[in-house]
Structure formats: structure tokens, C-alpha cells
Design a protein around this motif. Structure first.
Motif, mmCIF file in Angstrom:
data_model
loop_
_atom_site.group_PDB
_atom_site.id
_atom_site.type_symbol
_atom_site.label_atom_id
_atom_site.label_comp_id
_atom_site.label_asym_id
_atom_site.label_seq_id
_atom_site.Cartn_x
_atom_site.Cartn_y
_atom_site.Cartn_z
ATOM 1 N N LEU A 1 -11.689 4.875 -3.753
ATOM 2 C CA LEU A 1 -10.534 5.201 -4.575
ATOM 3 C C LEU A 1 -10.585 4.421 -5.884
ATOM 4 O O LEU A 1 -10.928 3.243 -5.916
ATOM 5 C CB LEU A 1 -9.231 4.864 -3.838
ATOM 6 N N LYS B 1 -2.098 16.324 -5.289
ATOM 7 C CA LYS B 1 -2.765 15.914 -6.534
ATOM 8 C C LYS B 1 -2.236 14.583 -7.074
ATOM 9 O O LYS B 1 -2.003 14.420 -8.261
ATOM 10 C CB LYS B 1 -2.640 17.020 -7.582
ATOM 11 N N TRP B 2 -2.000 13.651 -6.153
ATOM 12 C CA TRP B 2 -1.623 12.270 -6.453
ATOM 13 C C TRP B 2 -0.246 12.157 -7.104
ATOM 14 O O TRP B 2 0.056 11.161 -7.767
ATOM 15 C CB TRP B 2 -2.695 11.584 -7.303
ATOM 16 N N LEU C 1 -1.349 4.158 -6.722
ATOM 17 C CA LEU C 1 -0.505 5.257 -6.242
ATOM 18 C C LEU C 1 -0.368 5.217 -4.722
ATOM 19 O O LEU C 1 0.689 5.552 -4.175
ATOM 20 C CB LEU C 1 -1.092 6.593 -6.694
ATOM 21 N N LEU C 2 -1.434 4.805 -4.040
ATOM 22 C CA LEU C 2 -1.365 4.677 -2.584
ATOM 23 C C LEU C 2 -0.364 3.593 -2.195
ATOM 24 O O LEU C 2 0.421 3.771 -1.253
ATOM 25 C CB LEU C 2 -2.750 4.346 -2.019
ATOM 26 N N VAL D 1 3.146 11.127 -6.315
ATOM 27 C CA VAL D 1 3.697 10.332 -5.222
ATOM 28 C C VAL D 1 4.953 10.958 -4.643
ATOM 29 O O VAL D 1 5.091 11.091 -3.420
ATOM 30 C CB VAL D 1 3.984 8.879 -5.678
ATOM 31 N N THR E 1 -3.193 9.048 2.367
ATOM 32 C CA THR E 1 -4.115 9.476 1.321
ATOM 33 C C THR E 1 -4.337 10.980 1.368
ATOM 34 O O THR E 1 -4.452 11.641 0.328
ATOM 35 C CB THR E 1 -5.467 8.745 1.460
ATOM 36 N N GLU F 1 -5.678 5.184 -8.350
ATOM 37 C CA GLU F 1 -5.379 5.848 -7.080
ATOM 38 C C GLU F 1 -4.911 4.843 -6.039
ATOM 39 O O GLU F 1 -4.015 5.132 -5.237
ATOM 40 C CB GLU F 1 -6.614 6.611 -6.594
ATOM 41 N N LEU G 1 -1.408 12.520 -0.377
ATOM 42 C CA LEU G 1 -1.502 12.291 -1.817
ATOM 43 C C LEU G 1 -2.499 13.253 -2.457
ATOM 44 O O LEU G 1 -2.231 13.844 -3.518
ATOM 45 C CB LEU G 1 -1.939 10.850 -2.091
ATOM 46 N N ARG G 2 -3.640 13.425 -1.824
ATOM 47 C CA ARG G 2 -4.646 14.339 -2.374
ATOM 48 C C ARG G 2 -4.136 15.778 -2.352
ATOM 49 O O ARG G 2 -4.405 16.555 -3.279
ATOM 50 C CB ARG G 2 -5.943 14.209 -1.577
#
Length: 411
Positions: free
Chosen positions: A17, A115-116, A24-25, A118, A108, A21, A111-112
Motif C-alpha cells: 500500500l 476506490k479509496w 486512508l486505511l 473512506v 482494505t 493508502e 476501501l478498494r
């Protein structure tokens, strides 16, 4: 199989990551736990914890009528009351939902899938968490195969075998064996969920997705179940995002063309990009030739292996009963799991509360070790929470001790 580590002691599939990213996680973790805390506070104020909208019944082929917000009386002879119960709040369900995969993997995935973004990912995950509670997800797992039609299982129409060239577990679906007029939608849903969860247990880090092969040989319109396909697609997209590596539509006849025109618009563009229409001769592009099974190609198959549902023997049933009646083992496992979880929660909060900078490597490694300990303790509890299936009996899915070895990383 152990999780590959970077020189810093971090799992390689998370270390890839980018810095933004990872930030954002951390935000995803923080916002998710805030949302869950609000849900539990509201539930406590109302004095109501959502009960399953449908519950698996042992030995029953008919779904019980249970309204959302209600549950069956525990005196009902069909309801399985054995097994460890450690989830009674949204927070409990959250931790169990993460399972024995890496603690960051599920969030994760969401999130993917968004498209991230949140906030969108948090809402998607919270909706999925509610769904799991409402359908009685843990109850389904506890009963396993007994919650679906046994005759349907014996058709051997769906199963997992081996791994493709990318290291993804392969799920086979022989579509011709599905007759929409002979199985209820309710039972089809239960079978799908049980099999999706079995697929999760077959993942080998750092691989995080599976390949599905839809064997379309001798396909007919009786086999085309749009309601079931819609449910399966919605379930995978909304509740198991980023879990599909490839979907291979094998030897589709011309009659399926019209069906595909209806199904194709239902697919998310990312999912659609993973669908491949292939012929048997194309299989070696995805699977080693020696792994091509007889059921797919009776002439040029690479292995004599054939799947056959493994019926539980008297010894299997005795073992299941012994496990379920081990109250002392359950109590010890529960307490050790909760203690490990408290330790992880503390270091995890320290990790995601950092603002404006990356956590130190020391913090990352401490968190990784604490998270690994939680997974190890949950793996021990797994045998109390999950009914053994034919995959367990055949050795395809490891028992708890073997799972523990697979998910344990050595720094």
C-alpha cells in the motif's frame, strides 16, 4: 503456509500500500469503529439487538418464518444451541467478521471496492455487517452443511479443488446440475454463503481472491436461475468485495448468449473485466495442465481426481459432538481470545489515532504481532463456532491447528 514478510516484519500484501493508502486505511479503521460504537449505543438505548431474519435449522429443508427483530424460541428442537457464542453486539460481530485473515484485509477490500473513498467504504462495510447479523451468519456457519439440502449437496455441483497459476483457490460450478425447480431460493442462498466462507478459509496469503469456473456443458434453460445469479452477484459485490480473481465461463452454448445479455448489465465494471468466456483448450492459460480435472475434460484431463461429497461417518459425528460439548475448552478459548483482542485494540487505537505522520515501524510491528495473536486465538475457537464440512473431512480445509500454522508468520 506462512505470510511472507518484508524486512521490517510487515506482511507483504499490506506493505504494498502507498503512504496515502495506509493513511486512508487508518481513517477507515477509526471511522468504522466510531460507527459501530454508535450502533451499539443505539441498540442498548432501545434494548434491542437485531436477530436473524432467517436462521438455519438442523435437519430441516424448509426455511422457518422469522420476522426481522424476532427469533425462534430456544426450545425449538431444530435450532442448534450448541457451540460457542461470543457475538452479541455489533462490535463482537465486527471482530468475528474479520476472521482469521490478516486484520487489515477485509477493510482494505471495502476501501478498494469504493476506490479509496473512506466514507463510502465505511457505509458499505456497516451495511454488510448489519446484513451478516440479520441473516444469522454465525448460525449458518455453526451448522454448516446441515443447513442446506443434503440431496443437493450430494449432486457434487459446487466444490473447490486445487489452485490456479496465480495461487488462487479454484471453485467449480457445474451449472447443468442446478435445477431451479428442485431447490428453494432460501436453500440456494444458504449454500452460497457456506461455500463463500469455505473459499475464505482456502486463501493462502498473500493471495486474496479466488477463481470460479462455471462449467456450462449441457446447459439448458432449466439451469438458468436469474434470481440465484442476482443474489450471488449482489452478495459477492456487497459483502465479499475484491474476492473474485477471475470468473471463467467454460464452453458456453449459444443458448446462453441471450441469458448473458440479461446478466451482463448487473455486473460492476470491475467484476465484468474479470469474466472470461473460454473453451477447454484455453484452460492451461489459467490452470496447470496436470490440474485439469476429468469432470471438465474427460479426454485431455490431467488428473484422475473427482470430487465426491464426503458423508459424515459415525466417528465424524462423534467428533463433532465431542467438540460441541467441550464447554471447558470453549470457555478457555473465549477468555484467551478476548484477552488477545483487548491487547490488539489498545495498540490498534494508538496506530490509527496518529495524525499527520506515519506510525513508527516499532508501532507497526507491535500491532502486527498483536493482530497475529488474535487470529491465532480465533483459529482455536473456530472449531467451536464452525460446523465441520466435507472439505474438513476430506482435508481440503485444514483443522484449527493447521489453520493456525498457516496464518502464523515468523519474523
Amino acid at each position: 503456509m506462512t505470510t511472507p514478510l518484508t524486512p521490517d516484519g510487515l506482511p507483504s500484501h499490506m506493505a504494498v500500500l502507498r503512504e496515502e493508502e495506509r493513511a486512508l486505511l487508518r481513517e477507515m479503521w477509526k471511522r468504522t469503529l466510531e460507527e459501530i460504537a454508535e450502533l451499539d449505543a443505539d441498540a442498548e438505548d432501545d434494548g434491542v439487538i437485531p436477530q436473524p431474519a432467517f436462521i438455519a435449522l438442523k435437519g430441516s429443508h424448509q426455511a422457518p418464518t422469522v420476522e426481522p427483530g424476532h427469533t425462534l424460541p430456544v426450545t425449538d428442537p431444530g435450532f442448534v444451541t450448541e457451540g460457542v457464542r461470543i457475538a452479541s453486539t455489533y462490535l463482537d460481530y465486527f471482530w468475528i467478521t474479520l476472521g482469521i485473515e490478516h486484520h487489515d484485509l477485509m477493510l482494505t477490500r471495502f476501501l478498494r471496492a469504493r476506490k479509496w473513498d473512506v466514507e463510502k467504504a465505511v457505509q458499505m462495510f456497516i451495511n454488510s455487517l448489519k446484513w451478516r447479523m440479520e441473516i444469522g451468519h454465525l448460525e449458518l456457519l455453526r451448522e454448516g452443511e446441515v443447513c442446506v439440502d443434503q440431496e443437493e449437496i450430494r449432486l457434487n455441483k459446487v466444490y473447490f479443488y486445487e489452485y490456479d497459476k496465480e495461487g488462487r483457490p479454484i471453485g467449480y460450478i457445474h451449472v447443468r446440475l442446478h435445477d431451479k425447480y428442485k431447490i428453494t431460493m432460501e436453500l440456494s442462498k444458504r449454500m452460497a454463503i457456506v461455500l463463500l466462507e469455505a473459499g475464505r478459509q482456502l486463501l493462502r496469503p498473500p493471495v486474496t481472491s479466488a477463481t470460479l469456473i462455471f462449467d456450462m456443458a449441457n446447459f439448458g434453460l432449466t439451469n438458468m436461475d436469474y434470481n440465484y445469479v442476482s443474489f450471488l452477484l449482489q452478495t459477492m459485490e456487497a459483502h465479499y468485495p475484491e474476492s473474485l480473481g477471475a470468473a471463467l465461463i467454460l464452453n458456453a452454448p449459444w443458448i446462453f448468449t441471450g441469458c448473458w445479455q440479461i446478466i451482463r448489465p448487473w455486473l460492476d465494471p470491475v467484476v465484468a473485466s474479470k469474466v472470461h468466456f473460454i473453451q477447454t483448450s484455453d484452460l492451461p492459460k489459467f490452470i496447470d495442465e496436470e490440474k485439469v480435472i476429468r469432470a471438465i475434460d474427460p479426454v485431455y484431463y490431467g488428473t484422475d481426481w473427482e470430487y465426491e461429497f464426503s458423508e459424515p461417518t459415525d466417528d465424524d459425528l462423534a467428533l463433532e459432538k465431542k467438540i460441541r460439548s467441550d464447554k471447558a475448552g470453549q470457555d478457555i478459548g473465549r477468555e484467551e481470545y478476548k484477552a488477545a483482542l483487548v491487547e490488539f485494540e489498545a495498540i490498534n487505537r494508538e496506530w490509527f489515532d496518529i495524525e499527520g505522520e506515519e506510525p513508527s515501524i516499532e508501532t507497526e510491528v507491535k500491532r502486527e504481532k498483536a493482530g497475529r495473536k488474535v487470529r491465532e486465538k480465533l483459529a482455536v475457537l473456530d472449531k467451536f463456532m464452525r460446523g465441520r464440512t466435507s472439505y474438513h473431512r476430506a482435508g481440503v480445509i485444514p483443522e484449527a491447528t493447521e489453520i493456525l500454522q498457516r496464518i502464523t508468520s515468523v519474523n
